[in-house]
Write an enzyme that holds these catalytic residues in place. Sequence first.
Site, PDB file in Angstrom:
ATOM      1  N   ARG A  38    -101.845 -84.477  -3.820  1.00 31.61           N
ATOM      2  CA  ARG A  38    -100.907 -84.482  -2.973  1.00 31.61           C
ATOM      3  C   ARG A  38    -101.284 -84.143  -1.684  1.00 31.61           C
ATOM      4  NH1 ARG A  38     -95.740 -82.879  -6.838  1.00 31.61           N
ATOM      5  NH2 ARG A  38     -95.166 -84.984  -7.350  1.00 31.61           N
ATOM      6  N   LYS A 195     -89.893 -91.590 -24.547  1.00 29.65           N
ATOM      7  CA  LYS A 195     -88.565 -91.775 -24.833  1.00 29.65           C
ATOM      8  C   LYS A 195     -87.642 -92.718 -24.236  1.00 29.65           C
ATOM      9  CE  LYS A 195     -88.081 -87.325 -27.168  1.00 29.65           C
ATOM     10  NZ  LYS A 195     -87.264 -85.964 -27.001  1.00 29.65           N
ATOM     11  N   GLY A 353     -95.982 -89.322 -13.458  1.00 31.30           N
ATOM     12  CA  GLY A 353     -97.042 -88.618 -13.645  1.00 31.30           C
ATOM     13  C   GLY A 353     -97.998 -88.794 -14.650  1.00 31.30           C
ATOM     14  N   GLY A 376     -90.231 -88.012 -10.121  1.00 31.03           N
ATOM     15  CA  GLY A 376     -88.929 -88.169  -9.990  1.00 31.03           C
ATOM     16  C   GLY A 376     -88.539 -89.125  -9.134  1.00 31.03           C
TER      17      GLY A 376
END
Length: 406
Positions: A38, A195, A353, A376
């Site tokens: 980053r 999931k 990620g 996100g």
Amino acid sequence: MASFKTLDDIGDVAGKRVLVREDLNAPMAEGKVTDDTRLRAAVPTVAELADKGAIVLVLAHLGRPKVPTPDLSTALVTRPFQDVLGRPVRYIDWEGDAASIATLQPGDVAVLENTRFFGGEEKNDPAVVQRFAALGDLYVNDAFSAAHRAHASTEGLAHVLPAFAGRAMEAELRALEKALGDPERPVAAVVGGAKVSTKLEVLRHLVAKVDHLIIGGGMANTFLAARGVNVGKSLCEHDLTGMAEEILEAADRANCTVHLPYDVVVAKEFAANPPSLRTCNVHEVAADEMILDIGPAAVEALADVLKTCRTLVWNGPLGAFETPPFDTATVALARTAAALTQEGSLVSVAGGGDTVAALNHAGVAGDFTFVSTAGGAFLEWMEGKELPASRRLPTEFRIEDRYAGQ
Ligand code: ADP
Ligand code: MG
């Protein structure tokens, strides 16, 4: 795509104070940065503005402080950022910040203290917006990964200062537009990961957008269960099989072909190279086995699908890739996608990620068209904006609209 202003439109910045929102929220352990991806993403914008003689004031958050705490001071990332930038970077505390900034010269770079040390930052409090705005003449937003949040430093400032997208933000917005906004067809999406529950909105959005939906990872087990397959001890959200059926029906209506694995790699225990490891048809999983990767026949079929496609978006690994050999399918399909991209037949965009970690592990992150460093924000983008007007509305589009208006 709504056009937006970039550094090409910013004009003469020499001697001007430019507030640059970056994402310096790098992973840290014991106060040390463990991955500087980053920080490196912030370099082009900061260097370009400094080279043009701006006084560059970097705004960034670190972690989720409830109150100011030295553990989450941006002082901790100032030195690592200086190292990747290759020029001096000052750190400026929120006490006496205006006086410190007044001593900076054109071309100087400073990192201001954690924006979240102000309680109102995350509430987009106008007082905090004004507190920041008073420090600069211009605003550059370069933090796509924070763009799904309407905070004072990410969204509020764009209302009160002339606002521009930084180079990293620009690259993200253009790549995402190319992948799902106005893509070349056929489009394939790979959705994997643990999931279904964390990616329901993504799946719902994608079935309406893409021609091929490739489902792998733990979430494939829920879809297999929905189709009556016995998945043994596999990670599976049995309470969501109804939802999985609905997604399959929606895909059918939208002419989206859903690809579930025919064969899988299973084991009785979750460990590296376990003795019980075997590959079998999805219908042959024993009650005491768990599915930990998709199988070689499935990977071959998926590679053939990708060969017919022009665009690929990828979020989520196809197996439990951290533990060998359950990285096999992810690595193989990632290499196929990378090779097709390099040949010029595929535009490939990936994010998430664990997905980025998996692509790095496969050694192909650099061969994709674009790899998003946002977690996100990337997922919310994959969820689309035609969801009911809700908290999930991706702010990046609103930010973009705002740039367009200026
Ligand atoms: P991302 O961070 O890229 O969005 P996720 O967090 O959704 O991805 O999912 C990544 C996780 O899913 C990894 O930790 C991986 O081990 C796990 N996973 C993938 N396939 C399986 C599987 N078959 N069984 C258990 N875990 C799995
Ligand atoms: Mg993850």
